[in-house]
Design a protein around this motif. Structure first.
Motif, short mmCIF file in Angstrom:
data_model
loop_
_atom_site.label_atom_id
_atom_site.label_comp_id
_atom_site.label_asym_id
_atom_site.label_seq_id
_atom_site.Cartn_x
_atom_site.Cartn_y
_atom_site.Cartn_z
N THR A 118 40.41 37.69 36.43
CA THR A 118 40.41 39.04 36.91
C THR A 118 39.40 39.46 37.66
O THR A 118 38.16 38.86 37.64
CB THR A 118 40.45 40.04 35.67
OG1 THR A 118 39.21 40.14 35.23
CG2 THR A 118 41.50 39.94 34.75
N ARG A 119 39.32 40.70 38.60
CA ARG A 119 38.42 41.15 39.59
C ARG A 119 37.14 41.34 38.65
O ARG A 119 35.91 41.08 38.90
CB ARG A 119 38.78 42.26 40.18
CG ARG A 119 38.99 41.64 41.71
CD ARG A 119 39.78 42.91 42.47
NE ARG A 119 40.83 42.39 43.24
CZ ARG A 119 41.90 42.74 43.43
NH1 ARG A 119 41.97 44.10 42.94
NH2 ARG A 119 42.92 42.25 44.09
N ASP A 124 31.50 40.36 37.06
CA ASP A 124 30.35 40.16 36.17
C ASP A 124 29.77 38.92 36.58
O ASP A 124 28.45 38.70 36.54
CB ASP A 124 30.96 40.07 34.79
CG ASP A 124 31.42 41.52 34.16
OD1 ASP A 124 30.79 42.22 34.81
OD2 ASP A 124 32.36 41.37 33.13
N VAL A 125 30.42 37.86 37.08
CA VAL A 125 29.84 36.68 37.53
C VAL A 125 28.98 36.86 38.74
O VAL A 125 27.78 36.64 38.59
CB VAL A 125 30.78 35.51 37.69
CG1 VAL A 125 30.23 34.29 38.48
CG2 VAL A 125 31.44 35.25 36.58
N ILE A 126 29.48 37.49 39.61
CA ILE A 126 28.68 37.97 40.86
C ILE A 126 27.48 38.55 40.39
O ILE A 126 26.32 38.33 40.95
CB ILE A 126 29.63 38.57 41.85
CG1 ILE A 126 30.70 37.66 42.33
CG2 ILE A 126 28.53 39.00 43.05
CD1 ILE A 126 31.61 38.43 42.98
N ARG A 127 27.48 39.58 39.80
CA ARG A 127 26.28 40.43 39.03
C ARG A 127 25.31 39.60 38.43
O ARG A 127 24.35 39.85 38.71
CB ARG A 127 26.85 41.57 38.57
CG ARG A 127 27.48 42.62 39.57
CD ARG A 127 27.61 43.86 39.15
NE ARG A 127 28.60 44.48 39.94
CZ ARG A 127 28.89 45.93 39.89
NH1 ARG A 127 28.79 46.46 38.74
NH2 ARG A 127 29.55 46.40 40.79
N ARG A 128 25.84 38.71 37.60
CA ARG A 128 24.85 37.73 37.10
C ARG A 128 24.08 36.78 37.87
O ARG A 128 23.07 36.63 37.65
CB ARG A 128 25.69 36.86 35.79
CG ARG A 128 25.80 37.68 34.66
CD ARG A 128 26.86 36.71 33.71
NE ARG A 128 27.42 37.82 32.89
CZ ARG A 128 28.56 37.67 32.49
NH1 ARG A 128 29.57 36.65 32.52
NH2 ARG A 128 29.27 38.58 31.69
N ASP A 262 45.04 39.01 48.84
CA ASP A 262 43.82 38.64 49.31
C ASP A 262 42.81 39.66 49.88
O ASP A 262 41.71 39.74 49.76
CB ASP A 262 43.93 37.42 50.28
CG ASP A 262 44.35 36.24 49.67
OD1 ASP A 262 44.33 36.02 48.57
OD2 ASP A 262 45.34 35.28 50.47
N TRP A 263 43.62 40.54 50.47
CA TRP A 263 42.68 41.65 51.17
C TRP A 263 42.18 42.47 50.44
O TRP A 263 40.97 42.79 50.38
CB TRP A 263 44.05 42.63 52.20
CG TRP A 263 44.18 41.89 53.38
CD1 TRP A 263 45.39 41.29 53.76
CD2 TRP A 263 43.13 41.50 54.55
NE1 TRP A 263 45.21 40.70 55.25
CE2 TRP A 263 44.17 40.87 55.64
CE3 TRP A 263 41.87 41.89 54.99
CZ2 TRP A 263 43.44 40.36 56.79
CZ3 TRP A 263 41.57 41.27 56.02
CH2 TRP A 263 42.04 40.49 57.04
N LEU A 264 42.73 42.81 48.95
CA LEU A 264 42.04 43.47 48.09
C LEU A 264 40.96 42.59 47.64
O LEU A 264 39.75 43.44 47.25
CB LEU A 264 43.02 44.02 47.01
CG LEU A 264 44.20 44.85 47.46
CD1 LEU A 264 45.20 44.86 46.17
CD2 LEU A 264 43.58 46.06 47.70
N ASP A 265 41.06 41.50 47.23
CA ASP A 265 39.76 40.48 47.00
C ASP A 265 38.96 40.70 48.06
O ASP A 265 37.72 40.66 47.50
CB ASP A 265 40.35 39.20 46.69
CG ASP A 265 41.25 39.08 45.21
OD1 ASP A 265 41.06 39.96 44.28
OD2 ASP A 265 42.22 37.96 45.40
N ILE A 266 39.26 40.48 49.13
CA ILE A 266 38.25 40.54 50.34
C ILE A 266 37.45 42.13 50.24
O ILE A 266 36.17 42.02 50.49
CB ILE A 266 38.82 40.33 51.62
CG1 ILE A 266 39.21 38.77 51.83
CG2 ILE A 266 37.86 40.76 53.01
CD1 ILE A 266 40.20 38.47 52.88
N ASP A 267 38.17 43.15 50.16
CA ASP A 267 37.51 44.17 49.92
C ASP A 267 36.26 44.39 48.78
O ASP A 267 35.20 44.76 49.17
CB ASP A 267 38.49 45.51 49.66
CG ASP A 267 39.26 45.69 50.79
OD1 ASP A 267 38.82 45.57 52.20
OD2 ASP A 267 40.21 46.50 51.08
#
Ligand SMILES: Nc1ncnc2c1ncn2[C@@H]1O[C@H](COP(=O)(O)OP(=O)(O)O)[C@@H](O)[C@H]1O
Ligand SMILES: C=C(OP(=O)(O)O)C(=O)O
Ligand SMILES: [K+]
Ligand SMILES: [Mg+2]
Length: 561
Positions: A118-119, A124-128, A262-267
């Motif tokens: 999920t987003r 969480d991963v990106i912030r870690r 994908d566009w939502l994921d890109i945002d």
């Protein structure tokens, strides 16, 4: 513009053991830090070492990856790894300590695959990763990989896998089910046109042939198939269908490269400040250009690099344009191998690597490098040979997928990439075939062409003089990339004022990116850098350094005072 650049190769005559060097401010080791910088350093840096009254030498102030620093201290910089490593973060490696272990093991870029999870999980991963960079002094870049809209199975209602046996009958359907009501041996396909597009006798390949079915009957939304090559079905596995030995591309060929999801994921990626966005199943340069202009519009001044994944037949048709439009390329051998005959995959890999080098774009070799290490602690000989081949071809980076995302031995797999890279690179250097490859000119302006030539000459010079390192001061990162493109024998220390450019340069071959605020005065930059590097035991007196910068178009050869 003419006359606004200066070109000088500042070389004084060479005496026996003397190396040419630039005049050094006196006293040499006491570096006066310019006032604004002293203030900036005082903010970020501790401890500051006072060298003389009113003169401070920062012991830090220069931000570099902690692991690289340790490696440099231990082995000297000749032996640092030049090939970069991308690790996919998945359930096996998503906790802070697990990500840290990968960073310590040499991960340069952390990849999250938006096909899975999920987003919130990805956030969480990106912030870690960010936290790790900030707290522990790493410069790990983050790459977000889009799902793309090729055909794939659903997530098997969260089952880890499902076994398809020889001769078993399975149903592939465009109907969706709620968990309890899903009939046995039934799989939902994400593409609504699926049941209409396939025909009886078509072959259905899961993950490029890990499991194969033949279509025996079509009943409305349901496609009834018999398993002909048994194996494990994994959640969201890719599906292709083949007719008379060719890949069928019906309306699915018209699916958008970037779907609404994908566009939502890109945002989401833009909001989270990822460093790279990898676009799956790129078909043309247009989509890359569209995405780039979208990002500039959404987040002006953003440095997000767009990586084009070469994994479809259409991407091969428009290869050069796609690579030109991108900021980097991935040879995504997983899906590529499902779309073209397997025996062509290594040839495409070679071609893409060559072309990227010519066009000065970083290139990542991805998928199945160490597939057996998902289950076993050591790789097969064939896998080691494959890794060694990619390193020998001088790809910028190697990527782990399942090996690090959900395998049993992520750190061991990383260690294998590291040791095979080091060994192969050393051997290549010892063979001493200095690269005489005729690199094409990639610049579109005279000024850029001059920096390109300077970088080519610098690399040749560094090889001939057996320099210990090249130092490059770069605001945009371009001069550093142009040096990396030459694959010189010595490592390239790249200094840039921007943390995001520092992270992006972490993907490129042979670059050791540092974050440093530098001025337009090259002499004071050098004095500052030398003392910072010496204070951290990263260089020593007597080392031969070649220096270039995009501040001043010159090449200098200096023996460290
Ligand atoms: N965020 C995630 N959540 C759950 N599983 C994941 C995640 N990322 C990766 N995986 C697992 O790791 C495997 C390998 O990752 P990757 O190569 O990126 O995906 P894929 O094989 O689907 O192309 C996936 O098939 C999936 O099982
Ligand atoms: C890297 C790849 O893409 P993904 O893992 O997203 O399918 C691949 O297909 O090789
Ligand atoms: K993907
Ligand atoms: Mg793929």
């Amino acid at each position: 513009m003419s006359g606004s650049f200066r070109f000088s190769i500042s070389l004084s005559p060479l005496h026996s053991n003397e190396f040419p060097r630039i005049p050094v401010t006196k006293p040499r080791i006491h570096v006066p830090v310019p006032k604004p910088m002293a203030v900036a350093l005082a903010k970020v840096v501790s401890p500051l070492r006072v060298a003389a009254p009113g003169v401070m030498v920062a012991a830090a102030g220069l931000e570099v990856d902690r692991v690289t620093e340790a490696e440099l201290k231990e082995n000297g910089f000749r032996s640092t790894r030049r090939t970069k490593i991308v690790c996919t973060i998945g359930p096996r490696t998503c906790e802070f300590e697990e990500i840290e272990a990968l960073a310590v093991g040499g991960m340069n870029v952390a990849r999250v695959n938006m096909c899975h999870g999920t987003r919130e999980w990805h956030r969480d991963v990106i912030r870690r990763v960010r936290q790790l960079n900030e707290e522990k002094g790493f410069a790990v870049a983050v790459m977000m990989d889009t799902e793309g809209s090729e055909i794939h199975m659903d997530d098997l209602n969260d089952a880890e896998s499902a076994k398809a046996e020889d001769g078993q009958i399975w149903t592939f359907t465009v109907r969706a089910f709620d968990q309890p009501s899903r009939p046995e041996r039934t799989i939902t396909v994400n593409y609504d046109g699926f049941a209409e597009d396939v025909k009886v006798d078509d072959e259905l390949l899961v993950d490029g042939g890990m499991v194969t079915f033949v279509v025996i009957e079509k009943i409305g939304p349901d496609v009834i198939c018999r398993c002909t090559d048994p194996g494990l079905l994994l959640p969201r596995a890719n599906l292709t269908f083949w007719r008379n030995g060719s890949l069928v591309r019906e309306r699915n060929a018209m699916l958008p490269t970037i779907s609404s999801k994908d566009w939502l994921d890109i945002d989401f990626g833009i909001e989270e400040g990822v460093d790279f966005i990898a676009v799956s199943f790129v078909k043309s340069a247009e989509v890359i250009k569209t995405l780039k202009s979208y990002i500039i519009d959404r987040s002006p001044g953003s440095q997000i690099g767009i990586i084009a994944k070469i994994e479809s037949i259409d991407s091969l048709k428009n290869l050069e344009e796609i690579i030109r439009a991108s900021d980097g390329t991935m040879v995504a051998r997983g899906d590529l191998g499902a779309q073209i005959p397997l025996e062509q995959v290594p040839l495409v890999q070679h071609e893409v690597i060559q072309l990227c080098r010519q066009l000065n774009k970083p290139v990542i070799v991805a998928s199945q490098l160490l597939e057996s290490m998902i289950e076993y602690p050591i790789p097969t000989r064939a896998e080691v040979a494959d890794v060694s081949e990619a390193v020998g071809q001088q790809a910028d980076a190697l990527m782990l997928s399942s090996e690090s995302a959900m395998g049993q031995y992520p750190e061991k797999a990383l260690a294998v990439l590291r040791s095979v890279s080091l060994r192969t690179e050393k051997c290549r250097r010892e063979e001493k075939h200095w690269d005489v490859t005729d690199l094409r000119i990639v610049s579109s302006s005279k000024l850029d062409e001059i920096s390109e030539e300077i970088c080519n000459t610098t690399s040749r010079m560094a090889n001939k003089l057996k320099a210990d390192a090249i130092l490059v001061y770069t605001k945009t990162g371009r001069t550093a990339s142009l040096l990396s493109r030459n694959r010189p024998d010595c490592p390239i220390f790249a200094f840039t004022p921007s943390t995001s450019i520092q992270r992006c340069l972490n993907l490129e071959w042979g670059l050791i990116p540092f974050r440093l605020d530098f001025s337009d005065d090259m002499e004071s930059n050098l004095n500052l850098t030398f003392s910072l590097l010496k204070a951290r035991a990263m260089i020593k007196s007597g080392d031969l350094i070649i220096v270039v910068s995009d501040v001043m178009q010159s090449i200098q050869a200096i023996k460290v005072p």
